[in-house]
Design a protein around this motif. Sequence first.
Motif, PDB file in Angstrom:
ATOM      1  N   GLU A  21      -3.197   1.792  12.515  1.00  0.00           N
ATOM      2  CA  GLU A  21      -3.779   2.018  13.578  1.00  0.00           C
ATOM      3  C   GLU A  21      -4.487   0.620  14.427  1.00  0.00           C
ATOM      4  OE1 GLU A  21      -6.676   4.974  13.219  1.00  0.00           O
ATOM      5  OE2 GLU A  21      -5.286   6.567  13.538  1.00  0.00           O
ATOM      6  N   LEU A  22      -4.839  -0.157  13.461  1.00  0.00           N
ATOM      7  CA  LEU A  22      -5.324  -1.406  13.865  1.00  0.00           C
ATOM      8  C   LEU A  22      -4.440  -2.472  14.666  1.00  0.00           C
ATOM      9  CD1 LEU A  22      -4.627  -3.939  11.856  1.00  0.00           C
ATOM     10  CD2 LEU A  22      -6.513  -2.934  10.473  1.00  0.00           C
ATOM     11  N   LYS A  23      -3.266  -2.384  14.404  1.00  0.00           N
ATOM     12  CA  LYS A  23      -2.234  -3.419  14.925  1.00  0.00           C
ATOM     13  C   LYS A  23      -2.396  -3.592  16.449  1.00  0.00           C
ATOM     14  CE  LYS A  23       1.970  -2.861  14.113  1.00  0.00           C
ATOM     15  NZ  LYS A  23       3.691  -2.465  13.735  1.00  0.00           N
ATOM     16  N   LYS A  24      -2.757  -2.426  17.183  1.00  0.00           N
ATOM     17  CA  LYS A  24      -2.889  -2.700  18.600  1.00  0.00           C
ATOM     18  C   LYS A  24      -4.002  -3.453  19.075  1.00  0.00           C
ATOM     19  CE  LYS A  24      -4.485   2.151  19.747  1.00  0.00           C
ATOM     20  NZ  LYS A  24      -4.534   2.562  18.349  1.00  0.00           N
ATOM     21  N   ARG A  25      -5.105  -3.477  18.292  1.00  0.00           N
ATOM     22  CA  ARG A  25      -6.403  -4.022  18.470  1.00  0.00           C
ATOM     23  C   ARG A  25      -6.523  -5.425  17.824  1.00  0.00           C
ATOM     24  NH1 ARG A  25      -7.822   1.346  17.388  1.00  0.00           N
ATOM     25  NH2 ARG A  25      -8.313   0.736  15.227  1.00  0.00           N
ATOM     26  N   VAL A  26      -5.747  -5.276  16.698  1.00  0.00           N
ATOM     27  CA  VAL A  26      -5.839  -6.768  16.107  1.00  0.00           C
ATOM     28  C   VAL A  26      -4.950  -7.936  16.441  1.00  0.00           C
ATOM     29  CG1 VAL A  26      -5.988  -7.903  13.930  1.00  0.00           C
ATOM     30  CG2 VAL A  26      -7.455  -5.797  14.108  1.00  0.00           C
ATOM     31  N   ALA A  49      -3.817  13.233  -6.815  1.00  0.00           N
ATOM     32  CA  ALA A  49      -3.803  13.494  -5.421  1.00  0.00           C
ATOM     33  C   ALA A  49      -4.876  13.131  -4.456  1.00  0.00           C
ATOM     34  CB  ALA A  49      -3.544  14.922  -5.371  1.00  0.00           C
ATOM     35  N   VAL A  50      -6.099  13.003  -5.317  1.00  0.00           N
ATOM     36  CA  VAL A  50      -7.247  12.596  -4.319  1.00  0.00           C
ATOM     37  C   VAL A  50      -6.887  11.036  -4.168  1.00  0.00           C
ATOM     38  CG1 VAL A  50      -9.365  11.945  -4.207  1.00  0.00           C
ATOM     39  CG2 VAL A  50      -8.782  14.089  -5.294  1.00  0.00           C
ATOM     40  N   TRP A  51      -6.251  10.158  -5.147  1.00  0.00           N
ATOM     41  CA  TRP A  51      -5.879   8.831  -4.830  1.00  0.00           C
ATOM     42  C   TRP A  51      -4.861   8.686  -3.765  1.00  0.00           C
ATOM     43  CZ3 TRP A  51      -4.333   7.509 -10.592  1.00  0.00           C
ATOM     44  CH2 TRP A  51      -5.573   7.367 -11.482  1.00  0.00           C
ATOM     45  N   ALA A  52      -3.948   9.530  -3.849  1.00  0.00           N
ATOM     46  CA  ALA A  52      -2.903   9.500  -2.907  1.00  0.00           C
ATOM     47  C   ALA A  52      -3.313   9.813  -1.553  1.00  0.00           C
ATOM     48  CB  ALA A  52      -1.716  10.672  -2.972  1.00  0.00           C
ATOM     49  N   ASP A  53      -4.254  10.753  -1.289  1.00  0.00           N
ATOM     50  CA  ASP A  53      -4.762  10.799  -0.120  1.00  0.00           C
ATOM     51  C   ASP A  53      -5.519   9.996   0.754  1.00  0.00           C
ATOM     52  OD1 ASP A  53      -4.847  12.861   2.108  1.00  0.00           O
ATOM     53  OD2 ASP A  53      -6.441  13.584   1.825  1.00  0.00           O
ATOM     54  N   GLU A  54      -6.186   9.261  -0.338  1.00  0.00           N
ATOM     55  CA  GLU A  54      -7.262   8.227   0.093  1.00  0.00           C
ATOM     56  C   GLU A  54      -6.255   7.027   0.639  1.00  0.00           C
ATOM     57  OE1 GLU A  54     -11.076   5.230  -1.574  1.00  0.00           O
ATOM     58  OE2 GLU A  54     -10.448   7.018  -2.645  1.00  0.00           O
ATOM     59  N   LEU A  55      -5.302   6.693  -0.373  1.00  0.00           N
ATOM     60  CA  LEU A  55      -4.417   5.645  -0.019  1.00  0.00           C
ATOM     61  C   LEU A  55      -3.594   6.085   1.383  1.00  0.00           C
ATOM     62  CD1 LEU A  55      -2.713   5.252  -3.464  1.00  0.00           C
ATOM     63  CD2 LEU A  55      -3.827   3.301  -2.143  1.00  0.00           C
ATOM     64  N   GLY A  56      -3.392   7.206   1.580  1.00  0.00           N
ATOM     65  CA  GLY A  56      -2.777   7.578   2.930  1.00  0.00           C
ATOM     66  C   GLY A  56      -3.798   7.370   4.042  1.00  0.00           C
ATOM     67  N   ARG A  57      -5.019   7.464   4.170  1.00  0.00           N
ATOM     68  CA  ARG A  57      -5.783   7.298   4.899  1.00  0.00           C
ATOM     69  C   ARG A  57      -5.965   5.669   5.397  1.00  0.00           C
ATOM     70  NH1 ARG A  57      -8.734  11.392   2.368  1.00  0.00           N
ATOM     71  NH2 ARG A  57      -9.975   9.877   1.211  1.00  0.00           N
ATOM     72  N   ASP A  58      -6.114   5.012   4.258  1.00  0.00           N
ATOM     73  CA  ASP A  58      -6.134   3.445   4.185  1.00  0.00           C
ATOM     74  C   ASP A  58      -5.004   3.033   4.823  1.00  0.00           C
ATOM     75  OD1 ASP A  58      -8.314   3.371   2.725  1.00  0.00           O
ATOM     76  OD2 ASP A  58      -7.217   2.940   0.713  1.00  0.00           O
ATOM     77  N   ILE A  59      -3.816   3.594   4.571  1.00  0.00           N
ATOM     78  CA  ILE A  59      -2.321   3.092   5.442  1.00  0.00           C
ATOM     79  C   ILE A  59      -2.656   3.734   6.871  1.00  0.00           C
ATOM     80  CG2 ILE A  59       0.087   3.719   5.709  1.00  0.00           C
ATOM     81  CD1 ILE A  59      -0.037   4.181   2.311  1.00  0.00           C
ATOM     82  N   MET A  95       0.865  -1.174  -0.036  1.00  0.00           N
ATOM     83  CA  MET A  95      -0.015  -0.095   0.112  1.00  0.00           C
ATOM     84  C   MET A  95       0.932   1.268  -0.034  1.00  0.00           C
ATOM     85  SD  MET A  95      -3.319  -0.506  -0.083  1.00  0.00           S
ATOM     86  CE  MET A  95      -3.967   0.944   0.577  1.00  0.00           C
ATOM     87  N   LYS A  96       2.001   1.194   0.548  1.00  0.00           N
ATOM     88  CA  LYS A  96       2.749   2.470   0.880  1.00  0.00           C
ATOM     89  C   LYS A  96       3.356   2.692  -0.704  1.00  0.00           C
ATOM     90  CE  LYS A  96       3.736   2.269   5.711  1.00  0.00           C
ATOM     91  NZ  LYS A  96       4.884   2.477   6.923  1.00  0.00           N
TER      92      LYS A  96
END
Length: 448
Positions: free
Chosen positions: A183-188, A168-178, A130-131
């Motif tokens: 963020e889910l690491k500590k919960r999952v 740039a809209v794609w890049a920012d959306e990918l950034g939110r996905d990342i 993703m990165k």
Amino acid sequence: MASTVIDSNVFGALFSTDEMRAVFSDTNLVQKWLDTEAALVKAQGELGIIPKEIADDINAYADATKLNIPEIGEFYKSSITIVPLLKAFKEILPDNAGEFVHWGATSQDIVDTGLILQMKEAYEIILRDMKLCQRHVLRLVKEYRDTVMCGRTHVIHALPITLGYKVAVWADELGRDIERLEELKKRVFMGQMAGAVGTLASQPEKGLETQTRMMEILDLEQPAIAWHVARDGQAEFAGALAICAGTLGRIAHEILSLQRTEILELEEPFFMGKVGSSTMPHKRNPQVLENIIAVCRSVRTIAPGIAEAMICENERDWGCLSTEWESIPRACLLLAAGLEKSKDVLEHLIVYPKHMEQNLYKLRGLMMSECIMMHLAPRLGRMTAHSIVYRTCMKAYEEEAQMKDALLAEPEVREAFTEAEIDYMLDPHNYLGLATTFADRVLEKYAK
């Protein structure tokens, strides 16, 4: 013998990658179970619950390649617990070491933790890719920051934008996905060691100490309480993958749409020898993009099933787990294919600025209607300006006339503007708003 497209020697490259297949192979599955059992006995050996030398022996033999994995599969015809593994493991352990394996644990502790370890390994691949996708898109933002093209709403030409703005809209959306993934690491990625009903009744003295040390060894989070029937972590993971698949699918679909013969502003990578049709040699089909769209669609369909599997009964329920065993690996395997192909498409995307420039004038100036209206509005009022420009546009559209000629035929417009002013307002390059500013903001946001 392969029985699904994911493992097919024929179709396999379209539906996953060798790297992700290795993560969810039988060998790695068994290895993750052994890693969990080994971490348990190591912790117990350190704490004096079992003899330390026995724990060391067990760890030395915790290697899936030493086991008869097909034989383990045969046992699963009559059992879905971890017993088939324990039988096979005991056979290769020296002396009576096998009697100390699985001390105080329940089958689900091992199976849950094993799956989490596989998910974590898959996660690292997904996050990495993703990165990489975002990195390729950010390069496109920078390179095509000022390349003017048609903005489209409801598939119709709307207002001019730049390609840099679009991606740039794609890049920012990918950034939110990342960001979601991180963020889910500590919960999952939380291990499980809780015993039959989650109370650690089998280890009353050092149960929590064992659990703490075991999770340290496995590099997993320690739960506050057993999650045998609390499957929100798996649901969150599947949901995050579905969102990633949504982003990748949308980007692929957008490129596919802009590769249409009548548009041809973007095109997936091409090389000599890539054949689009067995009967039409001219075809340069968006077959990679279609593949991405297909596998990402499948990933998104998996998430609801994992959410359904959250409905577990009492303190343990294998029914929900079976859904996860089948579906979570499949989501990771399919997404791996989508990412592998998206990386290539975004890195080697073919861009046609000349076609973008030509397409700006397909509507003969009608695309600039808002610009004309906003210049008329201060003099005539917005609604009056809209009425005049609407009437003018519809006439020009139906007669396939130039917008400039239609505007000059309107007395109110001739009185308000000179011909030079009309030419300026009809030039798409002069009405980009803050397109480049927004592209720059995204570049700045992810600058490292």
